[in-house]
Scaffold this motif. Structure first.
Motif, PDB file in Angstrom:
ATOM      1  N   PHE A   1     -15.371   0.149  -2.428  1.00  0.00           N
ATOM      2  CA  PHE A   1     -15.307  -0.928  -3.419  1.00  0.00           C
ATOM      3  C   PHE A   1     -16.203  -0.572  -4.593  1.00  0.00           C
ATOM      4  CE2 PHE A   1     -16.244  -5.080  -5.275  1.00  0.00           C
ATOM      5  CZ  PHE A   1     -15.008  -5.728  -5.197  1.00  0.00           C
ATOM      6  N   VAL A   2     -15.756  -0.938  -5.800  1.00  0.00           N
ATOM      7  CA  VAL A   2     -16.574  -0.763  -7.004  1.00  0.00           C
ATOM      8  C   VAL A   2     -16.891  -2.146  -7.564  1.00  0.00           C
ATOM      9  CG1 VAL A   2     -16.707   0.145  -9.334  1.00  0.00           C
ATOM     10  CG2 VAL A   2     -15.592   1.489  -7.542  1.00  0.00           C
ATOM     11  N   LEU A   3     -18.160  -2.453  -7.633  1.00  0.00           N
ATOM     12  CA  LEU A   3     -18.622  -3.712  -8.214  1.00  0.00           C
ATOM     13  C   LEU A   3     -19.058  -3.426  -9.644  1.00  0.00           C
ATOM     14  CD1 LEU A   3     -19.244  -6.723  -7.713  1.00  0.00           C
ATOM     15  CD2 LEU A   3     -21.541  -6.034  -6.996  1.00  0.00           C
ATOM     16  N   LEU A   4     -18.291  -3.916 -10.598  1.00  0.00           N
ATOM     17  CA  LEU A   4     -18.579  -3.677 -12.012  1.00  0.00           C
ATOM     18  C   LEU A   4     -19.448  -4.801 -12.560  1.00  0.00           C
ATOM     19  CD1 LEU A   4     -14.999  -2.575 -13.117  1.00  0.00           C
ATOM     20  CD2 LEU A   4     -17.005  -1.099 -12.861  1.00  0.00           C
ATOM     21  N   VAL A   5     -20.496  -4.424 -13.258  1.00  0.00           N
ATOM     22  CA  VAL A   5     -21.419  -5.389 -13.850  1.00  0.00           C
ATOM     23  C   VAL A   5     -21.265  -5.324 -15.361  1.00  0.00           C
ATOM     24  CG1 VAL A   5     -23.810  -6.175 -13.990  1.00  0.00           C
ATOM     25  CG2 VAL A   5     -23.012  -4.995 -11.927  1.00  0.00           C
ATOM     26  N   THR A   6     -21.075  -6.475 -15.984  1.00  0.00           N
ATOM     27  CA  THR A   6     -20.888  -6.503 -17.426  1.00  0.00           C
ATOM     28  C   THR A   6     -21.599  -7.704 -18.018  1.00  0.00           C
ATOM     29  OG1 THR A   6     -19.228  -6.319 -19.186  1.00  0.00           O
ATOM     30  CG2 THR A   6     -18.752  -7.861 -17.393  1.00  0.00           C
ATOM     31  N   GLU A   7     -21.461  -7.868 -19.327  1.00  0.00           N
ATOM     32  CA  GLU A   7     -22.039  -8.996 -20.049  1.00  0.00           C
ATOM     33  C   GLU A   7     -20.992  -9.505 -21.042  1.00  0.00           C
ATOM     34  OE1 GLU A   7     -25.423  -7.086 -21.771  1.00  0.00           O
ATOM     35  OE2 GLU A   7     -24.251  -6.107 -23.345  1.00  0.00           O
ATOM     36  N   PRO A   8     -21.016 -10.788 -21.387  1.00  0.00           N
ATOM     37  CA  PRO A   8     -19.981 -11.374 -22.249  1.00  0.00           C
ATOM     38  C   PRO A   8     -20.224 -11.118 -23.733  1.00  0.00           C
ATOM     39  CG  PRO A   8     -21.488 -13.091 -21.553  1.00  0.00           C
ATOM     40  CD  PRO A   8     -21.945 -11.827 -20.865  1.00  0.00           C
ATOM     41  N   THR A   9     -20.232  -9.851 -24.106  1.00  0.00           N
ATOM     42  CA  THR A   9     -20.413  -9.442 -25.495  1.00  0.00           C
ATOM     43  C   THR A   9     -19.274  -8.506 -25.874  1.00  0.00           C
ATOM     44  OG1 THR A   9     -21.725  -7.484 -24.925  1.00  0.00           O
ATOM     45  CG2 THR A   9     -22.922  -9.575 -25.217  1.00  0.00           C
ATOM     46  N   PRO A  10     -19.041  -8.276 -27.161  1.00  0.00           N
ATOM     47  CA  PRO A  10     -17.994  -7.326 -27.551  1.00  0.00           C
ATOM     48  C   PRO A  10     -18.200  -5.930 -26.967  1.00  0.00           C
ATOM     49  CG  PRO A  10     -18.628  -8.663 -29.432  1.00  0.00           C
ATOM     50  CD  PRO A  10     -19.581  -9.007 -28.323  1.00  0.00           C
ATOM     51  N   PHE A  11     -19.448  -5.436 -26.974  1.00  0.00           N
ATOM     52  CA  PHE A  11     -19.721  -4.130 -26.378  1.00  0.00           C
ATOM     53  C   PHE A  11     -19.482  -4.160 -24.872  1.00  0.00           C
ATOM     54  CE2 PHE A  11     -22.515  -3.387 -30.196  1.00  0.00           C
ATOM     55  CZ  PHE A  11     -21.753  -2.349 -30.710  1.00  0.00           C
ATOM     56  N   GLY A  12     -19.900  -5.256 -24.235  1.00  0.00           N
ATOM     57  CA  GLY A  12     -19.703  -5.386 -22.797  1.00  0.00           C
ATOM     58  C   GLY A  12     -18.235  -5.336 -22.427  1.00  0.00           C
ATOM     59  N   LEU A  13     -17.402  -6.050 -23.182  1.00  0.00           N
ATOM     60  CA  LEU A  13     -15.968  -6.069 -22.916  1.00  0.00           C
ATOM     61  C   LEU A  13     -15.340  -4.703 -23.173  1.00  0.00           C
ATOM     62  CD1 LEU A  13     -13.296  -7.441 -22.287  1.00  0.00           C
ATOM     63  CD2 LEU A  13     -13.223  -8.248 -24.669  1.00  0.00           C
ATOM     64  N   HIS A  14     -15.696  -4.090 -24.283  1.00  0.00           N
ATOM     65  CA  HIS A  14     -15.114  -2.781 -24.624  1.00  0.00           C
ATOM     66  C   HIS A  14     -15.387  -1.756 -23.534  1.00  0.00           C
ATOM     67  CE1 HIS A  14     -15.314   1.297 -26.407  1.00  0.00           C
ATOM     68  NE2 HIS A  14     -14.253   0.916 -27.078  1.00  0.00           N
ATOM     69  N   ASP A  15     -16.635  -1.671 -23.094  1.00  0.00           N
ATOM     70  CA  ASP A  15     -16.986  -0.661 -22.104  1.00  0.00           C
ATOM     71  C   ASP A  15     -16.508  -1.048 -20.708  1.00  0.00           C
ATOM     72  OD1 ASP A  15     -18.077   0.752 -24.154  1.00  0.00           O
ATOM     73  OD2 ASP A  15     -20.148   0.271 -23.695  1.00  0.00           O
ATOM     74  N   LEU A  16     -16.375  -2.357 -20.450  1.00  0.00           N
ATOM     75  CA  LEU A  16     -15.787  -2.794 -19.182  1.00  0.00           C
ATOM     76  C   LEU A  16     -14.342  -2.320 -19.085  1.00  0.00           C
ATOM     77  CD1 LEU A  16     -15.694  -4.497 -16.564  1.00  0.00           C
ATOM     78  CD2 LEU A  16     -15.056  -6.455 -17.995  1.00  0.00           C
ATOM     79  N   GLN A  17     -13.601  -2.418 -20.166  1.00  0.00           N
ATOM     80  CA  GLN A  17     -12.211  -1.967 -20.157  1.00  0.00           C
ATOM     81  C   GLN A  17     -12.107  -0.480 -19.822  1.00  0.00           C
ATOM     82  OE1 GLN A  17     -11.344  -3.298 -24.139  1.00  0.00           O
ATOM     83  NE2 GLN A  17     -10.216  -5.112 -23.431  1.00  0.00           N
ATOM     84  N   LEU A  18     -13.016   0.322 -20.370  1.00  0.00           N
ATOM     85  CA  LEU A  18     -13.036   1.752 -20.045  1.00  0.00           C
ATOM     86  C   LEU A  18     -13.331   1.965 -18.562  1.00  0.00           C
ATOM     87  CD1 LEU A  18     -15.021   3.178 -23.107  1.00  0.00           C
ATOM     88  CD2 LEU A  18     -12.536   3.151 -22.770  1.00  0.00           C
ATOM     89  N   ALA A  19     -14.292   1.204 -18.025  1.00  0.00           N
ATOM     90  CA  ALA A  19     -14.657   1.349 -16.615  1.00  0.00           C
ATOM     91  C   ALA A  19     -13.513   0.940 -15.703  1.00  0.00           C
ATOM     92  CB  ALA A  19     -15.907   0.513 -16.320  1.00  0.00           C
TER      93      ALA A  19
END
Length: 288
Positions: A181-199
């Protein structure tokens, strides 16, 4: 079970989640800090280090008295770690991926292996929680070989939590590959969303189930949540932008120690992950 805690970008709270989850679960858990370029899980878990082990990787050693300078070693090396210049073979150790191909193709048996130091492994524990981290040698360019050595040192009988490096490049893939399992950690910011999409795209390529923790969840906007819903990624935990949490982090303390009510929340996070993993394995068995 092997759970990799990853993030598309640095500073989202990946180490906060991995250390607090490990400490909340307690006995039967081992935390691997695979962010070998700048490991920091030990600052929060504060383990007692009981053993340190130097890590080497094999690189070619050419005996030029046997070499006919046929260039077969140079031709097979896709990383350009060897170059035949006249009657001399140059070895660029930092480019070598230790595949051993040059030794296999050398018709004269002129190539053997020697070692090059990658870094060190530190072994320890905090109460009942096992701990291993890797620390790269200063100036070393490639971290995946050391990450693989950290993972190879894990106890297969324990729940393994991997604190992965940030980003979506080769080191992250080495930390996420072959996990449950991969648990992805992000934040609700434009940078957070952009890099979350890549991950997320990287996790899709590896075909591993994943879930999301949103840190500082009451800041920014709801674009991260809408993206997670559109991709059918479950949001397993939200962590608010809370002064008490920020103060604990700045002092190098665990949330579950400063705010005991969070211990149960991290335990519930693990239970949600275990449910998803078990369901995924059941579906895989049913389809095979």
């Amino acid at each position: 079970m092997i759970i990799s805690i990853a993030s598309g970008k640095g500073g989202t709270g990946k180490t906060t989640v991995s250390t607090n989850l490990a400490f909340a679960l307690g006995e039967g858990v081992e935390l691997l800090d695979c962010d070998v370029e700048e490991p920091n899980a030990h600052l929060f878990l504060q383990p007692e280090i009981t053993r340190t082990e130097k890590v080497d990787t094999p690189i070619p050693l050419v005996d030029e008295s046997k070499c006919t300078f046929c260039k077969k070693c140079q031709q097979i090396c896709r990383f350009n770690a060897l170059a035949v210049v006249g009657t001399q073979v140059l070895v660029f150790a930092e480019l070598c991926h230790s595949c051993g191909g040059c030794m296999l193709v050398c018709p004269e048996g002129a190539i053997s292996e020697t070692g090059r130091e990658l870094g060190v492994l530190n072994f320890g524990h905090r109460d009942q929680v096992g701990f291993i981290n890797g620390r790269m040698r200063v100036g070393e360019a490639m971290s995946p070989p050391l990450i693989k050595r950290v993972r190879a040192a894990a106890d297969p009988d324990l729940i393994t939590l991997i604190d992965a490096p940030p980003g979506t490049s080769c080191p992250v893939i080495a930390a996420m590959n072959d996990t449950d399992f991969v648990l992805l950690v992000t934040e609700p910011t434009p940078f957070g969303l952009h890099d979350l999409q890549l991950a997320v795209e990287a996790v899709k390529l590896l075909d591993i189930p994943c879930g999301l923790v949103v840190n500082r969840a009451d800041l920014g906007n709801d674009n991260v949540f809408r993206y997670a819903e559109s991709e059918d990624i479950p949001v397993l935990m939200t962590i608010p932008f809370d002064r008490s949490i920020a103060e604990a982090y700045s002092c190098g303390r665990l949330i579950v120690e400063v705010m005991p009510e969070w211990r149960q929340r991290f335990i519930e996070l693990y239970e949600k992950i275990a449910t998803i993993v078990n369901r995924s394995k059941a579906e895989l068995c049913a389809n095979s």
